[in-house]
Write an enzyme that holds these catalytic residues in place. Structure first.
Site, PDB file in Angstrom:
ATOM      1  N   CYS A 335      62.669  53.837   5.693  1.00  0.00           N
ATOM      2  CA  CYS A 335      63.472  53.345   4.559  1.00  0.00           C
ATOM      3  C   CYS A 335      62.729  53.514   3.222  1.00  0.00           C
ATOM      4  CB  CYS A 335      64.106  52.067   4.722  1.00  0.00           C
ATOM      5  SG  CYS A 335      62.751  50.744   5.466  1.00  0.00           S
ATOM      6  N   ARG A 364      53.962  51.995  15.076  1.00  0.00           N
ATOM      7  CA  ARG A 364      53.773  50.668  15.045  1.00  0.00           C
ATOM      8  C   ARG A 364      52.733  50.082  16.130  1.00  0.00           C
ATOM      9  NH1 ARG A 364      60.396  49.207  14.712  1.00  0.00           N
ATOM     10  NH2 ARG A 364      60.744  50.393  13.104  1.00  0.00           N
ATOM     11  N   GLN A 382      62.809  57.380  15.368  1.00  0.00           N
ATOM     12  CA  GLN A 382      63.955  56.505  15.337  1.00  0.00           C
ATOM     13  C   GLN A 382      65.180  57.508  14.664  1.00  0.00           C
ATOM     14  OE1 GLN A 382      63.133  53.551  12.430  1.00  0.00           O
ATOM     15  NE2 GLN A 382      63.918  51.883  13.844  1.00  0.00           N
ATOM     16  N   ASP A 384      67.331  57.442  12.337  1.00  0.00           N
ATOM     17  CA  ASP A 384      67.343  56.402  11.312  1.00  0.00           C
ATOM     18  C   ASP A 384      68.439  56.958  10.137  1.00  0.00           C
ATOM     19  OD1 ASP A 384      66.493  54.048  10.076  1.00  0.00           O
ATOM     20  OD2 ASP A 384      64.492  54.581   9.778  1.00  0.00           O
ATOM     21  N   HIS A 386      70.413  55.418   6.376  1.00  0.00           N
ATOM     22  CA  HIS A 386      70.647  54.512   5.265  1.00  0.00           C
ATOM     23  C   HIS A 386      71.850  54.766   4.551  1.00  0.00           C
ATOM     24  CE1 HIS A 386      66.301  53.907   6.331  1.00  0.00           C
ATOM     25  NE2 HIS A 386      66.552  52.939   6.177  1.00  0.00           N
ATOM     26  N   LYS A 466      71.866  41.414  10.731  1.00  0.00           N
ATOM     27  CA  LYS A 466      72.222  42.664  11.587  1.00  0.00           C
ATOM     28  C   LYS A 466      73.023  42.424  12.829  1.00  0.00           C
ATOM     29  CE  LYS A 466      68.108  42.364  14.289  1.00  0.00           C
ATOM     30  NZ  LYS A 466      66.922  42.792  15.112  1.00  0.00           N
ATOM     31  N   HIS A 512      70.782  49.808   6.690  1.00  0.00           N
ATOM     32  CA  HIS A 512      70.107  50.455   7.484  1.00  0.00           C
ATOM     33  C   HIS A 512      70.645  50.696   8.842  1.00  0.00           C
ATOM     34  CE1 HIS A 512      66.237  49.242   5.226  1.00  0.00           C
ATOM     35  NE2 HIS A 512      67.049  48.590   4.897  1.00  0.00           N
TER      36      HIS A 512
END
Length: 633
Positions: A335, A364, A382, A384, A386, A466, A512
């Site tokens: 992000c 991670r 991911q 991902d 946004h 979320k 997100h």
């Protein structure tokens, strides 16, 4: 008199005090028999807890999630009691309920053997028949330290050190066994009817590799033998679908100790499946107005300070790197980079919403004890995105996202979903009003679309509430995939703006989201859901060409060439093996179709098509075979 409000809204009056068990008896003898514990004004308590004020009361049985948790935690205490009776020198550590069953960690020099597990299981059954009551005792910290010092339970003493002064401490006793525990517990051990100890493993005390390795025993228990039998059958079926076994058998991926735990090596066949997933992902996102971006794998420390990750997420990040006197961190999320792309130029309200998407690999730190195949790794990609929008656009964008996510998951064959709305956690940023507003917006979208969902209290990200969408597989298991997370934190932290119709700067909202979650976990879920029998469009090898003898090799190569030209992924089995062996090999490798090519097929310019798990489809010309393949696609 006190008023007791039940889940259906009905109210009963009692002379104080009254127990939840008494209330259950008044409702029905069956409920009283099955009652495990209760929830009084949202607090979990023992079934015999005295209620002396007006209260809302929920009675839990094994058929509720909270009831199962108490049942399995009580069984963990029973197992610890059995271990202490059989092996008095062992020290006890912790024994929680988990998603399916329970475990307990023990300090013992030798590992527990299969014979040991059988002895422990038999002792547990013996203690169960004694119907030993679980007694709760509240202690001061000093009393608790004295009690567990006399018992020489060093791990309990360490846990006591972390409890603040003045806080009420409780212990539970059944028979000769005492444990430090908040509770609640079953009324007695007799409620535990069917027990199976499943396996052992090593586990570092408190999950820290610097601490001693303890011996962990996993188990499961049920109120009836039938439920246990059904569960053991479920485990047998699940083992057949285990993505780690399928990944090895089908030569899809591996994880090497030499490379490092939690770091995935994609083999050619697995890489092909991943390529197909990612290609479809990109095509669908471009159709929905997303713009693809690529970002670096690491960034300066100040980027992660601004985002808040160093404050709220540092324990999951890898150690910093010194590069020319500057601290850098490998990225745990994408992000901040997407925000930097947005902030690289001014934006008008006319440009919004802006949807930036990336298949971005992140890293991670996960403790070695929790790593699990592709489901829990240290480096993963991911899917991902946004979405940066005006406040007025947010509700519509969330609506679109939910529909887009479900449609995309259905394309991979998934049919059943569990949806959760995760709310404000204790450790978070932002104002309560913003959290309430954002949570209401997410809830409204779910309700508008007519989707059933559960509330996951406190399960939100540190920066916003979320929606989580989980896939339900053929065995009833739920796997996390889609997440749609509202964020009013980072736009503020990174000073994101757009120019509104009034020519003034305004703060955008940001969402997100990840549809697949991570490519690795999604890949594992896909494998287990389909038992490795991937649909034709995802199969790394779609067709295996099997010549009956070497005399048909040249004909097989001609067929192969034509299929490749038509865009099919095919292989030729040119080994000097019998046809039956080659067919069994293709079936074992779960290849969707086979073309059997013998003398008759060559003479008639045909192929005999065979489908995995279906069988022989007969002889036909190649055009007819291709028509069947295209229909399957």
């Amino acid at each position: 008199m006190i008023k007791i409000t039940l889940p259906d809204g009905s109210i009963r009056e009692y002379s104080a005090p009254v127990t939840a068990l008494k209330i259950a008896e008044d409702i029905s003898p069956k409920l009283a028999e099955e009652a495990i514990c209760a929830e009084v004004n949202n607090k979990m308590v023992d079934i015999n807890y005295p209620i002396d004020t007006d209260a809302t009361v929920v009675i839990h049985t094994f058929h509720t999630e909270k009831g199962k948790e108490v049942y399995w935690h009580s069984t963990a205490h029973l197992m610890a009691q059995a271990v202490k009776q059989l092996f008095p020198e062992v020290k006890i550590a912790i024994g929680p309920a988990i998603e399916q069953g329970f475990y307990y960690d023990f300090d013992r020099d030798e590992p527990f053997t299969e014979e040991d597990l059988q002895k422990i299981e038999a002792k547990m059954q013996e203690l169960s028949t004694q119907a030993l009551p679980y007694y709760r005792t509240e202690l001061s910290k000093e009393e608790a330290i004295k009690l567990f010092s006399e018992m020489n339970e060093t791990y309990k003493l360490e846990l006591l050190e972390d409890i603040p002064e003045g806080e009420i401490i409780s212990s539970y006793r059944q028979g000769d066994f005492i444990d430090l525990c908040r509770g609640p517990h079953l009324p007695d051990t007799g409620k535990i009817k069917a027990i199976k100890l499943l396996r052992t493993s090593g586990a570092y005390w408190r999950g820290d590799e610097k601490n001693k390795m303890l011996k962990r025993i996993y188990g499961i228990s049920f109120p009836t033998e039938k439920e246990l039998t059904d569960y053991l059958h479920f485990l047998e079926e699940a083992s057949k679908r285990d993505h780690r076994k399928l990944g090895k058998d089908l030569e899809l991926f591996s994880i090497s100790d030499e490379v490092g735990p939690g770091l995935v090596l994609w083999h050619p066949k697995g890489a092909m499946v991943r390529h197909l997933i990612e290609t479809y992902w990109k095509e669908q996102h471009l159709k929905k107005g997303y713009q693809l971006v690529y970002t670096p794998h690491l960034g300066r420390a100040n980027l992660w300070e601004t985002s808040g990750h160093l404050d709220f997420y540092k324990e999951n990040m890898y150690s910093k790197m010194d590069i020319e006197g500057q601290d850098y961190y490998i990225k745990p999320m994408n992000c901040p980079f997407h925000i930097s792309i947005y902030n690289s130029s001014l934006h008008s309200y006319r440009e919004l919403p802006i949807r930036l998407a990336e298949l971005g690999t992140v890293y991670r730190y996960e403790r070695s004890g929790v790593l699990h195949g592709l489901m829990r790794v240290r480096g993963f990609t991911q899917d991902d995105a946004h979405i940066i929008c005006t406040p007025e656009q947010m509700d519509m964008e969330v609506d679109k996202l939910i529909v887009f996510s479900l449609d995309m998951l259905k394309a991979f064959g998934f049919k059943e979903f569990l949806i959760y709305l995760a709310t404000k956690p204790d450790d978070c940023v932002g104002e309560k009003e913003d959290w309430d507003k954002a949570t209401a917006s997410l809830a409204n979208s779910l309700q508008k679309l007519g989707l059933e969902y559960k509330v996951d209290e406190g399960g939100g990200a540190f920066y916003g509430p979320k929606i989580d969408i989980k896939i339900k597989d053929a065995l009833g298991r739920a796997w996390q995939c889609t997440t749609i997370q509202f964020d009013f934190n980072e736009p503020e932290r990174f000073d994101m703006t757009y120019i509104g119709a009034d020519n003034s700067a305004h703060r955008p909202y940001m969402i997100h989201r990840a549809v697949l979650g991570s490519v690795e976990r999604f890949f594992a879920t896909l494998l287990e859901y389909h038992s490795g029998n991937l649909p034709l469009w995802l199969a790394p090898v779609q067709i295996m060409l099997i010549p009956i003898t070497d005399a048909q090799l040249n004909y097989a190569r001609k067929i192969e060439e034509q299929l490749l030209e038509q865009g099919f992924r095919c292989e030729l089995d040119s080994r000097s093996e019998k046809m039956g062996y080659k067919i069994r090999s293709a079936e074992k490798n779960k290849i969707p179709f086979m073309c059997i090519l013998g003398k008759n097929e060559e003479n008639n310019n045909q192929v005999t098509l065979r489908q995995h798990t279906v069988g022989d489809l007969g002889a036909m010309n190649l055009e007819a075979a291709i028509a069947i393949l295209r229909k399957e696609l």
